[in-house]
Write a protein that holds these residues in place. Structure first.
Motif, mmCIF file in Angstrom:
data_model
loop_
_atom_site.group_PDB
_atom_site.id
_atom_site.type_symbol
_atom_site.label_atom_id
_atom_site.label_comp_id
_atom_site.label_asym_id
_atom_site.label_seq_id
_atom_site.Cartn_x
_atom_site.Cartn_y
_atom_site.Cartn_z
ATOM 1 N N ILE A 157 37.201 24.930 -59.300
ATOM 2 C CA ILE A 157 38.349 24.282 -59.944
ATOM 3 C C ILE A 157 37.888 23.412 -61.105
ATOM 4 C CG2 ILE A 157 40.279 22.681 -59.614
ATOM 5 C CD1 ILE A 157 40.381 23.501 -56.706
ATOM 6 N N TYR A 158 36.798 22.672 -60.903
ATOM 7 C CA TYR A 158 36.338 21.704 -61.891
ATOM 8 C C TYR A 158 35.076 22.204 -62.601
ATOM 9 C CZ TYR A 158 39.578 18.979 -59.109
ATOM 10 O OH TYR A 158 40.696 18.549 -58.434
ATOM 11 N N THR A 159 35.227 23.262 -63.369
ATOM 12 C CA THR A 159 34.196 23.808 -64.264
ATOM 13 C C THR A 159 32.827 23.940 -63.615
ATOM 14 O OG1 THR A 159 33.632 21.597 -65.135
ATOM 15 C CG2 THR A 159 35.387 22.816 -66.255
ATOM 16 N N GLY A 160 32.800 24.462 -62.414
ATOM 17 C CA GLY A 160 31.531 24.755 -61.758
ATOM 18 C C GLY A 160 30.719 23.547 -61.358
ATOM 19 N N ALA A 161 31.372 22.420 -61.113
ATOM 20 C CA ALA A 161 30.650 21.196 -60.746
ATOM 21 C C ALA A 161 30.006 21.370 -59.379
ATOM 22 C CB ALA A 161 31.611 20.011 -60.716
ATOM 23 N N PRO A 162 28.716 20.973 -59.233
ATOM 24 C CA PRO A 162 28.075 21.070 -57.916
ATOM 25 C C PRO A 162 28.659 20.061 -56.943
ATOM 26 C CG PRO A 162 26.642 19.947 -59.489
ATOM 27 C CD PRO A 162 27.821 20.438 -60.277
ATOM 28 N N MET A 163 28.904 20.505 -55.720
ATOM 29 C CA MET A 163 29.435 19.641 -54.656
ATOM 30 C C MET A 163 28.595 19.867 -53.406
ATOM 31 S SD MET A 163 33.570 19.985 -55.101
ATOM 32 C CE MET A 163 34.403 19.324 -56.540
ATOM 33 N N PRO A 164 27.360 19.335 -53.384
ATOM 34 C CA PRO A 164 26.485 19.585 -52.234
ATOM 35 C C PRO A 164 27.052 19.003 -50.946
ATOM 36 C CG PRO A 164 25.593 17.854 -53.650
ATOM 37 C CD PRO A 164 26.739 18.447 -54.392
ATOM 38 N N TYR A 165 26.816 19.718 -49.864
ATOM 39 C CA TYR A 165 27.255 19.300 -48.524
ATOM 40 C C TYR A 165 28.777 19.093 -48.490
ATOM 41 C CZ TYR A 165 22.268 18.615 -48.135
ATOM 42 O OH TYR A 165 20.908 18.802 -48.160
ATOM 43 N N MET A 166 29.487 20.052 -49.085
ATOM 44 C CA MET A 166 30.939 19.981 -49.150
ATOM 45 C C MET A 166 31.577 20.197 -47.779
ATOM 46 S SD MET A 166 33.963 21.857 -49.083
ATOM 47 C CE MET A 166 33.496 23.552 -49.338
ATOM 48 N N GLN A 167 32.604 19.376 -47.492
ATOM 49 C CA GLN A 167 33.419 19.546 -46.288
ATOM 50 C C GLN A 167 34.887 19.459 -46.712
ATOM 51 O OE1 GLN A 167 31.692 17.864 -42.584
ATOM 52 N NE2 GLN A 167 30.499 16.551 -43.952
ATOM 53 N N ARG A 168 35.591 20.571 -46.568
ATOM 54 C CA ARG A 168 36.953 20.667 -47.105
ATOM 55 C C ARG A 168 37.968 19.977 -46.193
ATOM 56 N NH1 ARG A 168 38.609 23.568 -51.024
ATOM 57 N NH2 ARG A 168 36.789 24.956 -50.950
ATOM 58 N N LEU A 169 38.907 19.245 -46.852
ATOM 59 C CA LEU A 169 39.988 18.578 -46.127
ATOM 60 C C LEU A 169 41.351 19.190 -46.419
ATOM 61 C CD1 LEU A 169 38.964 14.819 -46.593
ATOM 62 C CD2 LEU A 169 38.264 16.423 -44.802
ATOM 63 N N THR A 170 41.580 19.662 -47.649
ATOM 64 C CA THR A 170 42.873 20.248 -48.009
ATOM 65 C C THR A 170 42.649 21.546 -48.774
ATOM 66 O OG1 THR A 170 43.109 19.206 -50.191
ATOM 67 C CG2 THR A 170 43.808 17.910 -48.267
ATOM 68 N N ASN A 171 43.689 22.367 -48.818
ATOM 69 C CA ASN A 171 43.593 23.652 -49.508
ATOM 70 C C ASN A 171 43.650 23.513 -51.029
ATOM 71 O OD1 ASN A 171 43.416 25.094 -47.110
ATOM 72 N ND2 ASN A 171 45.642 25.296 -46.929
ATOM 73 N N GLY A 231 41.800 21.429 -52.799
ATOM 74 C CA GLY A 231 40.547 20.994 -53.386
ATOM 75 C C GLY A 231 40.025 19.627 -53.003
ATOM 76 N N ILE A 232 40.673 18.924 -52.079
ATOM 77 C CA ILE A 232 40.180 17.612 -51.652
ATOM 78 C C ILE A 232 39.080 17.811 -50.611
ATOM 79 C CG2 ILE A 232 40.763 15.381 -50.646
ATOM 80 C CD1 ILE A 232 42.015 15.948 -53.397
ATOM 81 N N THR A 233 37.899 17.267 -50.895
ATOM 82 C CA THR A 233 36.754 17.470 -50.016
ATOM 83 C C THR A 233 35.946 16.184 -49.876
ATOM 84 O OG1 THR A 233 35.150 18.057 -51.758
ATOM 85 C CG2 THR A 233 36.561 19.841 -50.903
ATOM 86 N N LEU A 234 35.027 16.191 -48.895
ATOM 87 C CA LEU A 234 33.935 15.235 -48.823
ATOM 88 C C LEU A 234 32.717 15.942 -49.413
ATOM 89 C CD1 LEU A 234 34.243 14.181 -45.049
ATOM 90 C CD2 LEU A 234 35.414 13.127 -46.990
ATOM 91 N N HIS A 235 31.922 15.248 -50.247
ATOM 92 C CA HIS A 235 30.729 15.913 -50.782
ATOM 93 C C HIS A 235 29.765 14.891 -51.367
ATOM 94 C CE1 HIS A 235 31.883 15.424 -55.049
ATOM 95 N NE2 HIS A 235 33.113 15.738 -54.680
ATOM 96 N N GLY A 236 28.528 15.330 -51.554
ATOM 97 C CA GLY A 236 27.525 14.495 -52.181
ATOM 98 C C GLY A 236 27.800 14.326 -53.658
ATOM 99 N N SER A 237 27.454 13.125 -54.184
ATOM 100 C CA SER A 237 27.724 12.834 -55.590
ATOM 101 C C SER A 237 26.788 11.725 -56.065
ATOM 102 C CB SER A 237 29.187 12.394 -55.766
ATOM 103 O OG SER A 237 29.471 12.108 -57.118
ATOM 104 N N LYS A 238 26.660 11.570 -57.380
ATOM 105 C CA LYS A 238 25.859 10.490 -57.941
ATOM 106 C C LYS A 238 26.724 9.226 -58.010
ATOM 107 C CE LYS A 238 22.863 13.567 -60.612
ATOM 108 N NZ LYS A 238 22.363 13.937 -61.962
ATOM 109 N N VAL A 239 26.956 8.637 -56.854
ATOM 110 C CA VAL A 239 27.892 7.517 -56.775
ATOM 111 C C VAL A 239 27.397 6.292 -57.527
ATOM 112 C CG1 VAL A 239 28.833 8.293 -54.584
ATOM 113 C CG2 VAL A 239 26.899 6.751 -54.596
ATOM 114 N N GLU A 240 26.076 6.176 -57.726
ATOM 115 C CA GLU A 240 25.552 4.997 -58.410
ATOM 116 C C GLU A 240 26.031 4.910 -59.856
ATOM 117 O OE1 GLU A 240 22.489 8.313 -58.576
ATOM 118 O OE2 GLU A 240 23.787 7.390 -57.068
#
Length: 215
Positions: free
Chosen positions: A144-158, A160-169
Motif C-alpha cells: 500500500i505504501y510504496t513498498g515500505a519494509p515492515m519487519p515482523y508485521m502482525q496484521r490487525l485490520t484488512n 492495512g493497520i498492523t504492528l511492525h518494526g520501525s525506526k521509531v527514534e
C-alpha cells in the motif's frame, strides 16, 4: 391384607408430600463472589450436559493486570524493556495507549515488555478497539505504501493497520500502524500467535487490578 395395603398407600402419600414441601422451601444457592483481581482466576466446574443440550460457546476470560514492570520515568522513543523471568505461562495480550504512545505486552496478566511507539495522525489515525492478530509476516513489505519494509508485521485490520518494526527514534508518524523498535518487534513477534488480542485505547493507563475486557 386390605388394611396393610391401605396403610402402605397412606405412608407413601405422606412421603411424597414431605418431599414436595422440602423442594419448594429450599433456597437457591448464592452466587459466587468474584475473585480479587490479583488472585489467579478459578474456572467453575461445567454444568452437566445432556445429549439434548448443546454446549455453550466458550466465553473470553477477563484480562486483569497482575504486574506492571517497575520502570522509572517516561519511555523515550527507541527505548524498550523486556523481562519475563519467573512469569508463568498464560494468554498473551497487547495494549496500546494512544495518549501515552506506549505499547505493553502481558502474559497471563503480567507485563513482560513495553516500549514507546509511533502512531497515526489525525488524517490517518490509529483506530480504537480490540483487534485479534489475523496474520504474521517476518519480512513483510507494504503493498500500500510504496513498498515500505515492515519487519515482523502482525496484521490487525484488512485495510492495512498492523504492528511492525520501525525506526521509531526518528519520531515520524505512521499511516495508522503501530511502529516499534525492530528488536522489540522481533521479541513480540516470537511471543504472539494469530488470534491474540491487541487492545487499543485512549488515555486508559493500565494498573494493578484493571480489567480491560471490552475496552
Amino acid at each position: 391384607m386390605n388394611a396393610r395395603l391401605l396403610l402402605a398407600s397412606g405412608v407413601l402419600a405422606i412421603a411424597v408430600i414431605v418431599g414436595v414441601f422440602a423442594l419448594s422451601s429450599s433456597k437457591p444457592a448464592a452466587p459466587v463472589a468474584r475473585i480479587a483481581a490479583v488472585s489467579p482466576a478459578r474456572t467453575p466446574a461445567p454444568a452437566a450436559q445432556t445429549s439434548a443440550q448443546p454446549s455453550a460457546p466458550p466465553k473470553d476470560q477477563p484480562f486483569v493486570i497482575k504486574r506492571i514492570l517497575p520502570i522509572e520515568g517516561a519511555i523515550k522513543y527507541g527505548d524498550w524493556h523486556w523481562d519475563e523471568a519467573e512469569v508463568p505461562s498464560g494468554p498473551i495480550v497487547v495494549t496500546v495507549d494512544l495518549d501515552a504512545r506506549v505499547l505493553s505486552v502481558f502474559r497471563g496478566g503480567y507485563e513482560i515488555g513495553t516500549t514507546a511507539v509511533l502512531l497515526g495522525t489525525e488524517d490517518t489515525p490509529t483506530p480504537l478497539g480490540v483487534f485479534p492478530i489475523t496474520e504474521k509476516d517476518k519480512d513483510h513489505v507494504s503493498n500500500i505504501y510504496t513498498g515500505a519494509p515492515m519487519p515482523y508485521m502482525q496484521r490487525l485490520t484488512n485495510d492495512g493497520i498492523t504492528l511492525h518494526g520501525s525506526k521509531v527514534e526518528l519520531g515520524y508518524a505512521s499511516h495508522g500502524c503501530v511502529g516499534m523498535p525492530v528488536d522489540f518487534a522481533a521479541k513480540l513477534f516470537a511471543t504472539t500467535k494469530v488470534g491474540d488480542k491487541v487492545y487499543i485505547t485512549r488515555g486508559k493507563q493500565v494498573g494493578l487490578g484493571d480489567d480491560l475486557a471490552g475496552a
